[in-house]
Design an enzyme around this catalytic site. Structure first.
Site, short mmCIF file in Angstrom:
data_model
loop_
_atom_site.label_atom_id
_atom_site.label_comp_id
_atom_site.label_asym_id
_atom_site.label_seq_id
_atom_site.Cartn_x
_atom_site.Cartn_y
_atom_site.Cartn_z
N ASP A 186 -8.47 3.60 -0.38
CA ASP A 186 -7.28 3.61 -0.68
C ASP A 186 -6.85 4.68 -2.02
OD1 ASP A 186 -6.70 1.86 1.01
OD2 ASP A 186 -6.34 0.01 -0.47
N HIS A 239 0.82 -1.25 -0.05
CA HIS A 239 -0.02 -0.01 -0.10
C HIS A 239 0.79 1.32 -0.02
CE1 HIS A 239 -3.40 -2.54 0.70
NE2 HIS A 239 -4.24 -1.49 0.87
N ASP A 244 -9.57 0.00 -4.40
CA ASP A 244 -8.93 -0.64 -2.99
C ASP A 244 -7.89 -1.59 -3.36
OD1 ASP A 244 -9.63 -0.33 0.05
OD2 ASP A 244 -9.02 -2.40 -0.28
N TYR A 245 -6.64 -1.64 -2.64
CA TYR A 245 -5.71 -2.54 -2.93
C TYR A 245 -6.00 -3.69 -1.89
CZ TYR A 245 -3.54 1.61 -5.00
OH TYR A 245 -3.30 2.60 -5.56
#
Length: 579
Positions: free
Chosen positions: A466, A352, A479-480
């Site tokens: 994210d 991230h 979103d990761y």
């Protein structure tokens, strides 16, 4: 607006109200505070605080007040305490929780014990605990409750055994144990009384009286002061107490000990007489306040989904489930790939961080520098993993993101994206798990997973997305996910990702994110329309991206929830009619 209204920033209410009609000024303020947020993430909370103080001219305004030196010193010290705490907390939100715990007195130390003493403080009245006063000296000291003694909550004492002592806990509270515990309590009270009464340079005022009340408060005769003055057998009435004190004063000498008697109903007027019989009053401890139950709370997707995830057989382990798992690094004989990269929330944060801080259009050198920095920060061998992770993140940036033609992260300019977008939206009325579960299942979400089960919530929903980006006038959230779904790209197809998303309640997560972005866009985009402006949701399963046939877009999950569902969610969380 709340921050501007505080005495620290000192913006008038008229100026805050004027922002309603001055969108340019409001946007400038939003940019300013967003800059503080980014500065805090990159350089730390102390550096951010100094930036705020300089830009907002806080030192000059504080020093203009009579107590400004105290306030400025406390503010700088607070920044240092937060900076120290940030080194042992996991990110900004953990630091906020640490700060709130200390504000509520739940942390170690705290309060006046953590304040830096100013030279000018020597002229002020200071209220400190006996423990905190040890080693200090004051011209005049008041000890208002020297006659208070408290019964020990448990029968725990120390018994001599051989060359030392052993700790004894008598659960039956036998007579001998009660006496031994009382003796040790008295010894500790004597030690504290000595500390309190030896802080004064010139004069010490000691408040004495029979303070009756509920247990564990004991009568005066049991106090350390009574033991010191030889009044351990004095009766509990005020007349006997006063007579005993007068005898003690005569024995000690009036030049060292003088008595002033205060009537209970008029403590502001000292009199050199005994309490009249008619003026007797029993001093009692106040009843503790009754705390009403407060259902308002700050909640999140994690709080709603905690403890009820049920991944399917191919759902993979989530970042949260692996948060406490220490995954051994692959052996030298194993081939290092995205699939053999260590698992767990810790290493998910590493990925991230890379994607959050690098420009998406960066060259390989810039990407490699960011990768090596994060590998070092997270304790992974740079020689082993740098090239692998750099190639992998490059594939993630280049991977197509269908169904939008020609879209990839690499093509997004910094001005078109917001990383770690924070949101807080109100929950107008109580939301129950049954109500929310029934709504989502009617639109085919949460299929195959256990029913939602959380305590009713109201207050504020909070979270971080994210990535939010725009392309062609459409706004997307992303979103990761670093979940491990299998050892090759084929394990990250649409079916496997859908199973993982349902199993871990990620669909609940992104529906909450959709509602947050929907509400935000409705405030910011002129003539906003969900169907026209909301592009959809991307969940990127990083291990599968770029690992299979480009046409299959392995590792890329896309969804655009139905507009009626988002509006129904808005009604549920906004206090609308029951769905």
């Amino acid at each position: 607006r709340s921050a501007l209204a505080t005495p620290l920033l000192g913006v008038s209410l008229l100026d805050i109200a004027a922002l309603e009609d001055d969108q340019a000024a409001l946007l400038e303020l939003l940019d300013e505070f967003a800059g503080y947020h980014v500065h805090c993430l990159r350089h730390g909370v102390l550096s951010m605080l100094r930036q705020v103080m300089a830009r907002r001219n806080i030192p000059a305004r504080l020093l203009a007040d009579p107590d400004g030196q105290r306030g400025l010193t406390d503010l700088r010290h607070l920044g240092e305490l937060l900076q120290q705490a940030s080194e042992t907390t996991a990110g900004m939100h953990d630091l906020l929780r640490w700060y709130l715990r200390h504000l509520n007195g739940e942390g170690r130390g705290g309060g006046d014990n953590q304040r830096i003493r100013l030279e000018s403080d020597s002229k002020l009245v200071q209220i400190v605990t006996i423990h905190a006063s040890k080693g200090l000296e004051f011209d005049t000291v008041f000890v208002p409750l020297a006659s208070v003694a408290r019964q020990s909550a448990n029968c725990i004492y120390h018994r001599e055994e051989g060359a030392g002592f052993v700790t004894v806990a008598d659960l039956a509270a036998g007579e001998d144990a009660v006496k031994a515990t009382g003796y040790e309590r008295l010894a500790e009270d004597m030690r504290l009384l000595y500390v309190a009464m030896t802080r004064a340079r010139h004069r010490c005022y000691v408040g004495l009286g029979n303070i009756a009340g509920r247990k564990p408060v004991l009568p005066f005769a049991a106090s350390a002061m009574a033991h010191l003055l030889g009044l351990g057998a004095v009766a509990e009435d005020e007349e006997s107490l006063l007579e005993g004190l007068e005898c003690a004063a005569a024995a000690i000498g009036t030049e060292l000990l003088s008595l002033e008697v205060f009537a209970a109903e008029d403590v502001c007027e000292p009199r050199q007489v005994r309490w009249p019989v008619a003026a007797k009053a029993q001093l009692e401890l106040p009843e503790p306040p009754v705390l009403s139950r407060d259902d308002w709370s700050l909640t999140s997707y994690t709080a709603l989904a905690r403890g009820v995830s049920r991944p399917g057989p191919l759902g993979g382990a989530s970042d949260e489930q692996e948060s406490n798992t220490v995954t051994a690094l692959v052996q030298d004989s194993e081939r290092r790939t995205a699939f053999s990269f260590p698992r767990g929330a810790r290493y998910g944060s590493l990925l991230h961080n890379i994607l959050e801080h690098v420009p998406f259009d960066c060259d390989r050198h810039v990407l490699a520098v960011a990768v090596e920095r994060e590998l070092t920060n997270f304790g992974l061998d740079v020689d082993d993993w740098s090239e692998v992770v750099t190639d992998w993140m490059g594939q993630v940036l280049d991977c197509p993101l269908p169904p939008v033609d020609g879209l990839a992260l690499r093509q997004l300019a910094d001005s078109d994206r917001v990383s770690e977008m924070e949101f807080n939206f109100s929950i107008g009325e109580t939301v129950s798990s049954q109500r929310l579960d029934r709504l989502l299942r009617s639109y085919a979400y949460l299929e195959g997973s256990a029913p939602l089960s959380f305590a009713d919530v109201t207050g504020v929903m909070r979270g971080f997305i994210d990535l939010v980006f725009q392309r062609g006038g459409h706004y997307y959230l992303l979103d990761y996910k670093s979940n491990y779904l299998g050892p090759d790209g084929a394990c990250y197809d649409r079916e496997a990702m859908a199973l993982a998303i349902t199993g871990h309640r990620y669909d609940l997560q992104y529906l909450i994110y959709c509602l947050a972005l929907h509400r935000y866009l409705a405030l910011r985009v002129p003539d906003y329309n969900y169907e026209q402006h909301f592009g959809g949701v991307y969940y990127l399963f990083l291990r599968g991206m770029g690992q299979g046939d480009a046409a299959t877009a392995c590792g890329v999950f896309y969804d655009k929830p139905d507009m009626q569902l988002v509006e129904a969610l808005d009604a549920v969380f906004g206090g609308g009619p029951d769905w």
